[in-house]
Design an enzyme around this catalytic site. Sequence first.
Site, PDB file in Angstrom:
ATOM      1  CG  HIS A  74       5.290 -39.692  31.374  1.00 15.87           C
ATOM      2  ND1 HIS A  74       4.933 -38.873  30.333  1.00 15.87           N
ATOM      3  CD2 HIS A  74       4.883 -39.071  32.516  1.00 15.87           C
ATOM      4  CE1 HIS A  74       4.325 -37.805  30.808  1.00 15.87           C
ATOM      5  NE2 HIS A  74       4.278 -37.892  32.126  1.00 15.87           N
ATOM      6  CG  LEU A  82      -4.127 -40.420  34.806  1.00 12.85           C
ATOM      7  CD1 LEU A  82      -3.412 -40.139  36.126  1.00 12.85           C
ATOM      8  CD2 LEU A  82      -3.427 -41.555  34.069  1.00 12.85           C
ATOM      9  N   GLY A 117      -3.006 -44.093  39.191  1.00 14.74           N
ATOM     10  CA  GLY A 117      -3.764 -42.871  38.899  1.00 14.74           C
ATOM     11  C   GLY A 117      -5.132 -43.193  38.323  1.00 14.74           C
ATOM     12  CG  HIS A 129       5.522 -40.204  36.746  1.00 15.84           C
ATOM     13  ND1 HIS A 129       4.444 -41.050  36.639  1.00 15.84           N
ATOM     14  CD2 HIS A 129       5.143 -39.057  36.119  1.00 15.84           C
ATOM     15  CE1 HIS A 129       3.466 -40.449  35.991  1.00 15.84           C
ATOM     16  NE2 HIS A 129       3.868 -39.231  35.675  1.00 15.84           N
ATOM     17  CD  GLU A 148     -24.864 -38.798  36.133  1.00 14.11           C
ATOM     18  OE1 GLU A 148     -23.845 -39.075  36.814  1.00 14.11           O
ATOM     19  OE2 GLU A 148     -25.994 -38.672  36.641  1.00 14.11           O
ATOM     20  CG  HIS A 183     -35.298 -32.247  32.684  1.00 22.59           C
ATOM     21  ND1 HIS A 183     -35.528 -33.333  31.873  1.00 22.59           N
ATOM     22  CD2 HIS A 183     -36.231 -32.319  33.660  1.00 22.59           C
ATOM     23  CE1 HIS A 183     -36.548 -34.030  32.340  1.00 22.59           C
ATOM     24  NE2 HIS A 183     -37.003 -33.428  33.416  1.00 22.59           N
ATOM     25  CG  HIS A 231     -32.049 -30.831  39.259  1.00 17.74           C
ATOM     26  ND1 HIS A 231     -31.398 -30.719  40.463  1.00 17.74           N
ATOM     27  CD2 HIS A 231     -32.372 -32.143  39.135  1.00 17.74           C
ATOM     28  CE1 HIS A 231     -31.334 -31.908  41.042  1.00 17.74           C
ATOM     29  NE2 HIS A 231     -31.918 -32.788  40.254  1.00 17.74           N
TER      30      HIS A 231
HETATM   31  C1  LIG Z   1      -7.257 -36.836  35.023  1.00 13.15           C
HETATM   32  C2  LIG Z   1      -5.790 -36.649  35.115  1.00 13.15           C
HETATM   33  N1  LIG Z   1      -5.278 -36.031  36.189  1.00 13.15           N
HETATM   34  C3  LIG Z   1      -3.951 -35.822  36.270  1.00 13.15           C
HETATM   35  C4  LIG Z   1      -3.119 -36.223  35.277  1.00 13.15           C
HETATM   36  C5  LIG Z   1      -1.627 -35.938  35.349  1.00 13.15           C
HETATM   37  N2  LIG Z   1      -0.906 -37.193  35.643  1.00 13.15           N
HETATM   38  C6  LIG Z   1      -0.342 -37.912  34.677  1.00 13.15           C
HETATM   39  S1  LIG Z   1       0.369 -39.330  35.240  1.00 13.15           S
HETATM   40  C7  LIG Z   1      -0.092 -38.958  36.826  1.00 13.15           C
HETATM   41  C8  LIG Z   1       0.261 -39.897  37.944  1.00 13.15           C
HETATM   42  C9  LIG Z   1      -0.200 -41.244  37.643  1.00 13.15           C
HETATM   43  O1  LIG Z   1       0.300 -42.159  38.543  1.00 13.15           O
HETATM   44  P1  LIG Z   1       0.344 -43.677  38.132  1.00 13.15           P
HETATM   45  O2  LIG Z   1      -0.886 -44.058  37.459  1.00 13.15           O
HETATM   46  O3  LIG Z   1       0.711 -44.441  39.342  1.00 13.15           O
HETATM   47  O4  LIG Z   1       1.468 -43.740  37.054  1.00 13.15           O
HETATM   48  P2  LIG Z   1       3.006 -44.135  37.265  1.00 13.15           P
HETATM   49  O5  LIG Z   1       3.612 -43.085  38.129  1.00 13.15           O
HETATM   50  O6  LIG Z   1       3.027 -45.464  37.890  1.00 13.15           O
HETATM   51  O7  LIG Z   1       3.547 -44.103  35.875  1.00 13.15           O
HETATM   52  C10 LIG Z   1      -0.773 -37.758  36.883  1.00 13.15           C
HETATM   53  C11 LIG Z   1      -1.296 -37.157  38.136  1.00 13.15           C
HETATM   54  C12 LIG Z   1      -3.695 -36.868  34.176  1.00 13.15           C
HETATM   55  N3  LIG Z   1      -2.973 -37.285  33.139  1.00 13.15           N
HETATM   56  N4  LIG Z   1      -5.018 -37.093  34.127  1.00 13.15           N
END
Ligand SMILES: Cc1ncc(C[n+]2csc(CCOP(=O)(O)OP(=O)(O)O)c2C)c(N)n1
Length: 678
Positions: A39, A130, A167, A270, A419, A469, A481
């Site tokens: 990336h 993310l 993200g 990206h 959580e 639980h 639950h």
């Molecule tokens: C929980 C999660 N869902 C999906 C992804 C796959 N993923 C990696 S980067 C991204 C997009 C992120 O966008 P942004 O934070 O704006 O990053 P930029 O394009 O600016 O580098 C996704 C969906 C991930 N790494 N983690």
Amino acid sequence: MTAPALSCIANRPDVSHAEMANAIRFLAIDAVERAKSGHPGMPMGMADVATVLFSHFLKFDPDDPAWPDRDRFVLSAGHGSMLLYALLYLTGYEGVTLDELRSFRQWGSKTPGHPEYGHTPGVETTTGPLGQGIATAVGMALAERLMNARFGDEFVDHHTYVMAGDGCLMEGLSHEAISLAGHLKLSRLIVLFDDNEISIDGSTSLSCSDDQLARFRASGWSACRIDGHDPAAIAVAIEQARQSDRPSLIACRTLIGFGAPNRQGSEKAHGAPLGAEEVEKTREALNWPHAPFEVPDGVLDAWREAGVRGRGARRAWIERTRRVNSVPRSAFHDALNRNLSCGYADAMAQIRQRFGADRPTIATRQASQLVIDSIAEALPNLLGGSADLTHSNLTKAKTHRVVRPDAFDGGYVHYGVREHAMAAAMNGIALHGGFIPYGGTFLTFADYSRPAIRLAALMGIRVVHVMTHDSIGLGEDGPTHQPVEHLAALRAIPNLLVFRPADAVETSEAWDCALRAQVSPSVLCLSRQAIPAFRDAGETNLVASGAYVVVEPDGGRDVTLIATGSEVTIALRAARLLAADYVRAAVVSAPCFELFRQQSCEYQAAVLGRVPRIGVEAAVEGNWPRWLGDGGEFVGMTGFGASAPAEVLYREFGITAEAVATKALQCIARSRMATTYS
Ligand SMILES: Cc1ncc(C[n+]2csc(CCOP(=O)(O)OP(=O)(O)O)c2C)c(N)n1
């Protein structure tokens, strides 16, 4: 096009800020190009922010990546890992060499696809999923304040910086985390938001219209927006954030893929190499005529100077803390090193022996409460909490005072109904050092925390989840639950210790195992309902072997009944029913399959026996067949539970001593037939 040429804040007058930032950009571009994956867009976009942060603000010393009072830097947007690797190389972290950058994403390299804690020096936490990074950072910033309240500015006085993208802020976890941080007024937490309005699918306007500044402010943060390519503005914003009495968001408006003429500002930058032609054009546009992976001496020198900036601060810290009288100093190092305190073993032994002598019929969650009460004073770095279920999870010690924004000397965190953030924050607390965090919720809500639990297991850190639980035995709250698949799902996570103790003694032993597990997180699955005690304490922690024989019949075995938690009682009753029919049943308690798997083959064979085996657990079958073998049978759940008193549910779902005895007789008959006709 050129990057802003503001040398006013560069370390050396002969090297501009733009050159330093471009060194990051091109190392990222070249490494992604060579790996043919990765990336580049995020590092290119955030290079200016990173340059200002690392060359002017971040307190760190590559000579000692674990220096306790360093600032923490968390790359929550973990896909931009090359930004971090480039910084670690440029500032001089040992082992993060140019060759390692050339081996980006390759087998055995120090530069895996996403930053991994424990793998690369200078990486504070594993990121990539993310939202995890920002929530983990909340735990780090909380731990900093907690340690500061205990040991003062001389010992602990640092910031936690996070880089998060769109993200991270879209993920629900971020809401829990920023809300908690705002409530606790974690003023040492500064989030640098890569506000580039791009994610993988394209413009963030496709899916998101949040006013992030308003959102953070509503959660009690300071927030501002700046041009993320203007070093002076970046510096001013960071300086202001450091003065704030609350956590700060700096939305850095950037161009993803900054400098790539045909890619910048677009999702095309990206997650794919720019391609040879575009790389050439970017070199021209940013006036970087150097070969791949070449950083001119002057620029590298400037970065190395940035790397030694914190050396003085670290030396001063060593001197300062050396002068402090040895009691707090050793308490500080005791808290940071992962050993348990001297008093702990005695406190734990006492409660364990008391359980063995008293043989109380209590819920294992109550036994856990008594354990916590007994060890809390002896283990001051045990940091408790619950996601708003304190009175159900029974997680707060009598001696615990509550952590509040104006009282960080407390030892118990009310995480609220969060959580996931609790689990991620506990990861951050453990990573920061100084505490053994534990937190409670219902086992059925393990799913809400699962991504953070998985990361704890991946990182190999000591975090204890108290999940009460633990079955249909909770009764009338009903199937929403009542966990049925959760044990199987948690057991599927590598390096996670899942304990399901069967009585008070086992509960104390499970706690002991969890606290001694230096490189594994644990989940303690505890009952709501009372369970009779069935064994003495003895000398040895039997839970530590994962599974052990509770009843060994005289004259050999006809069947082995293996159970966990509240179902051990059922297995014991079934064994008595079988004995009345002259069937010799051994009973095995299996509180932790992960630990049992670590035992020798001989021990496992002796516990399991060479006879038909029946497994009993009020949950779905999951991986039980591995322990039951071909001739074995499982007595448990096959679907969701229901709302009724616990005894009714056990009867209706057929998890009874009678059902176990019947299954045992069937299995024995089948195995005898098979022997006769073979
Ligand atoms: C929980 C999660 N869902 C999906 C992804 C796959 N993923 C990696 S980067 C991204 C997009 C992120 O966008 P942004 O934070 O704006 O990053 P930029 O394009 O600016 O580098 C996704 C969906 C991930 N790494 N983690």
